[in-house]
Design a protein around this motif. Sequence first.
Motif, PDB file in Angstrom:
ATOM      1  N   LEU A 220       0.884  -1.269  -0.097  1.00 45.72           N
ATOM      2  CA  LEU A 220      -0.047  -0.400   0.001  1.00 45.72           C
ATOM      3  C   LEU A 220       0.950   1.446   0.155  1.00 45.72           C
ATOM      4  CD1 LEU A 220      -2.629  -0.908   2.960  1.00 45.72           C
ATOM      5  CD2 LEU A 220      -2.760  -1.387  -0.064  1.00 45.72           C
ATOM      6  N   PHE A 221       0.260   2.424  -0.605  1.00 42.93           N
ATOM      7  CA  PHE A 221       1.170   3.630  -0.608  1.00 42.93           C
ATOM      8  C   PHE A 221       0.254   4.742  -0.813  1.00 42.93           C
ATOM      9  CE2 PHE A 221       3.537   7.203  -2.942  1.00 42.93           C
ATOM     10  CZ  PHE A 221       4.397   7.382  -1.868  1.00 42.93           C
ATOM     11  N   PHE A 222      -0.056   5.460   0.186  1.00 45.91           N
ATOM     12  CA  PHE A 222      -0.878   6.641   0.276  1.00 45.91           C
ATOM     13  C   PHE A 222       0.080   7.957   0.073  1.00 45.91           C
ATOM     14  CE2 PHE A 222      -3.929   4.229   3.140  1.00 45.91           C
ATOM     15  CZ  PHE A 222      -4.316   3.012   2.202  1.00 45.91           C
ATOM     16  N   ALA A 223      -0.334   8.836  -0.673  1.00 45.59           N
ATOM     17  CA  ALA A 223       0.512  10.074  -0.896  1.00 45.59           C
ATOM     18  C   ALA A 223      -0.415  11.249  -1.380  1.00 45.59           C
ATOM     19  CB  ALA A 223       1.655   9.796  -1.833  1.00 45.59           C
ATOM     20  N   VAL A 224       0.327  12.305  -1.508  1.00 46.42           N
ATOM     21  CA  VAL A 224      -0.140  13.477  -1.955  1.00 46.42           C
ATOM     22  C   VAL A 224       0.402  13.941  -3.256  1.00 46.42           C
ATOM     23  CG1 VAL A 224      -0.216  14.710   0.268  1.00 46.42           C
ATOM     24  CG2 VAL A 224       1.598  15.090  -1.174  1.00 46.42           C
ATOM     25  N   GLN A 248       6.657  -5.493 -11.830  1.00 49.47           N
ATOM     26  CA  GLN A 248       6.998  -5.661 -10.249  1.00 49.47           C
ATOM     27  C   GLN A 248       5.915  -4.986  -9.531  1.00 49.47           C
ATOM     28  OE1 GLN A 248       9.628  -7.463  -8.597  1.00 49.47           O
ATOM     29  NE2 GLN A 248       7.907  -6.963  -7.187  1.00 49.47           N
ATOM     30  N   CYS A 249       5.527  -3.818  -9.913  1.00 50.15           N
ATOM     31  CA  CYS A 249       4.421  -3.074  -9.152  1.00 50.15           C
ATOM     32  C   CYS A 249       3.274  -3.489  -9.277  1.00 50.15           C
ATOM     33  CB  CYS A 249       4.548  -1.508  -9.295  1.00 50.15           C
ATOM     34  SG  CYS A 249       5.917  -0.549  -9.184  1.00 50.15           S
ATOM     35  N   LEU A 250       3.003  -4.307 -10.454  1.00 55.82           N
ATOM     36  CA  LEU A 250       1.643  -5.011 -10.366  1.00 55.82           C
ATOM     37  C   LEU A 250       1.700  -6.248  -9.660  1.00 55.82           C
ATOM     38  CD1 LEU A 250       0.687  -4.560 -14.367  1.00 55.82           C
ATOM     39  CD2 LEU A 250      -0.672  -3.690 -12.484  1.00 55.82           C
ATOM     40  N   ASN A 251       2.874  -6.886  -9.585  1.00 51.72           N
ATOM     41  CA  ASN A 251       2.785  -7.910  -8.684  1.00 51.72           C
ATOM     42  C   ASN A 251       2.829  -7.695  -7.152  1.00 51.72           C
ATOM     43  OD1 ASN A 251       3.617 -10.953  -8.418  1.00 51.72           O
ATOM     44  ND2 ASN A 251       5.456 -10.053  -7.623  1.00 51.72           N
ATOM     45  N   SER A 252       3.640  -6.743  -6.817  1.00 51.19           N
ATOM     46  CA  SER A 252       3.787  -6.439  -5.319  1.00 51.19           C
ATOM     47  C   SER A 252       2.833  -5.481  -4.605  1.00 51.19           C
ATOM     48  CB  SER A 252       5.261  -5.876  -5.022  1.00 51.19           C
ATOM     49  OG  SER A 252       5.598  -4.541  -5.927  1.00 51.19           O
ATOM     50  N   MET A 253       2.451  -4.411  -5.639  1.00 50.61           N
ATOM     51  CA  MET A 253       1.513  -3.180  -4.934  1.00 50.61           C
ATOM     52  C   MET A 253       0.084  -3.555  -4.960  1.00 50.61           C
ATOM     53  SD  MET A 253       3.770  -1.458  -3.350  1.00 50.61           S
ATOM     54  CE  MET A 253       2.809   0.073  -2.863  1.00 50.61           C
ATOM     55  N   ARG A 254      -0.732  -3.411  -4.103  1.00 47.97           N
ATOM     56  CA  ARG A 254      -2.066  -3.753  -4.282  1.00 47.97           C
ATOM     57  C   ARG A 254      -2.942  -2.275  -4.507  1.00 47.97           C
ATOM     58  NH1 ARG A 254      -6.736  -3.808  -1.125  1.00 47.97           N
ATOM     59  NH2 ARG A 254      -5.935  -3.277   0.794  1.00 47.97           N
ATOM     60  N   LEU A 255      -2.601  -1.323  -3.793  1.00 44.11           N
ATOM     61  CA  LEU A 255      -3.147  -0.121  -3.825  1.00 44.11           C
ATOM     62  C   LEU A 255      -2.467   1.166  -3.563  1.00 44.11           C
ATOM     63  CD1 LEU A 255      -6.039   1.493  -3.779  1.00 44.11           C
ATOM     64  CD2 LEU A 255      -6.187   0.947  -1.397  1.00 44.11           C
ATOM     65  N   MET A 256      -2.794   2.099  -4.676  1.00 46.65           N
ATOM     66  CA  MET A 256      -1.935   3.392  -4.512  1.00 46.65           C
ATOM     67  C   MET A 256      -2.722   4.515  -4.560  1.00 46.65           C
ATOM     68  SD  MET A 256       1.437   2.797  -6.834  1.00 46.65           S
ATOM     69  CE  MET A 256       2.942   1.780  -6.181  1.00 46.65           C
ATOM     70  N   CYS A 257      -3.040   5.229  -3.539  1.00 54.87           N
ATOM     71  CA  CYS A 257      -4.057   6.326  -3.210  1.00 54.87           C
ATOM     72  C   CYS A 257      -3.358   7.748  -3.344  1.00 54.87           C
ATOM     73  CB  CYS A 257      -4.951   6.339  -1.984  1.00 54.87           C
ATOM     74  SG  CYS A 257      -5.428   4.644  -1.830  1.00 54.87           S
ATOM     75  N   SER A 258      -4.089   8.838  -3.653  1.00 53.25           N
ATOM     76  CA  SER A 258      -3.496  10.225  -3.561  1.00 53.25           C
ATOM     77  C   SER A 258      -4.796  11.127  -3.114  1.00 53.25           C
ATOM     78  CB  SER A 258      -3.401  10.599  -5.043  1.00 53.25           C
ATOM     79  OG  SER A 258      -3.039  11.946  -4.812  1.00 53.25           O
ATOM     80  N   GLY A 259      -4.439  11.944  -2.455  1.00 50.51           N
ATOM     81  CA  GLY A 259      -5.228  12.765  -1.639  1.00 50.51           C
ATOM     82  C   GLY A 259      -4.563  14.231  -1.277  1.00 50.51           C
ATOM     83  N   SER A 260      -5.665  15.044  -0.431  1.00 50.92           N
ATOM     84  CA  SER A 260      -5.022  16.236   0.015  1.00 50.92           C
ATOM     85  C   SER A 260      -4.944  17.310  -0.871  1.00 50.92           C
ATOM     86  CB  SER A 260      -3.771  16.189   0.786  1.00 50.92           C
ATOM     87  OG  SER A 260      -3.895  15.369   1.926  1.00 50.92           O
ATOM     88  N   ALA A 261      -5.022  17.107  -2.201  1.00 51.30           N
ATOM     89  CA  ALA A 261      -4.957  17.951  -3.310  1.00 51.30           C
ATOM     90  C   ALA A 261      -5.346  17.268  -4.601  1.00 51.30           C
ATOM     91  CB  ALA A 261      -3.783  18.673  -3.440  1.00 51.30           C
ATOM     92  N   SER A 262      -5.803  17.933  -5.810  1.00 49.26           N
ATOM     93  CA  SER A 262      -6.021  17.389  -6.739  1.00 49.26           C
ATOM     94  C   SER A 262      -5.067  16.687  -7.512  1.00 49.26           C
ATOM     95  CB  SER A 262      -6.614  18.400  -7.704  1.00 49.26           C
ATOM     96  OG  SER A 262      -8.034  18.912  -7.340  1.00 49.26           O
TER      97      SER A 262
END
Length: 304
Positions: A220-224, A248-262
């Motif tokens: 998981l990775f949540f960022a701005v 690699q990212c498709l294999n290892s990462m399930r969810l990547m989110c962005s917020g706090s600004a557009s």
Amino acid sequence: MHSSYTVAEKIRSFVPNSRERISFLCSSDATYVSVLLACWLTGNVAVPLCSSHPESMLEYYITDSQSKLLISTEKYLEPIKNIASRSNLPFFLIDHGILSSPSTISQHQLLESDLFSSNSCSENERALIIYTSGTTGRPKGVVLNHGTLFYQTSAVLKMWNITEKDAILHSLPLHHIHGIMNALLCLLKAGGTVVMQQKFNAVEAWKHFLKMDSRPSVNLFFAVPTMYSKLVQVFEQVGMSEIQARKQCLNSMRLMCSGSASLPLPVFYRWEDITGHRIVERFGMSEIGMALSTTLDGPRLAGI
């Protein structure tokens, strides 16, 4: 959790009553978690401070929140000590001795105490004061109660299917709702893993995403948006293989989110090119937490 009880005992020696505000300045690591939970274990209100803010701004937060106790690590001793002296407030340092010493307060004693009775520890009790960014004036303190945090985290866990199997790379500041609730409390509540960066570093983040140099695994990775822009910039500067990164990212990462600004549209589409992931965008504010999000399983449209 043990360290939270030892810190709670230390807090009680300075603040025997509950419902007081406690300001603290810690690095983004387990110490922060211990102090935050200790504030709640003793029935008090946590006021997390930002290490990058100047001393004058820290003093404003402490004074405005009417804090009764200051807590710091050795790294931030000077500004906290100065403010404590001017404000005539008690403070103490969190060090290895406190975190590792045995506590005389047991979990049973805490749960059975008046602080945790049905009358004094309910969802309406204040839990957290965070400060707005101050774009239209001086930052304002936002009070969030335990009920708000409980229902917000419950909704996020359900919406994004966060479980004990998840591990997040936590690179967000821990004085705003994005870093505190979405990226920290949700994972703690689910029993997941939190891998903290003291400060966002795009090169180090890529090493986690691509499983380089024996970095702890994260999915998981949540960022701005500015973080994603920097990650794209670093990727292109280094000249990594898009095919390998995407695989690699498709294999290892399930969810990547962005917020706090557009999130800018070019960054949204470029990130999909590089990693294969369409970023989930979410929207909210300090006063209410997260309010809206694109879906996990349905369409993830850019610019929403």
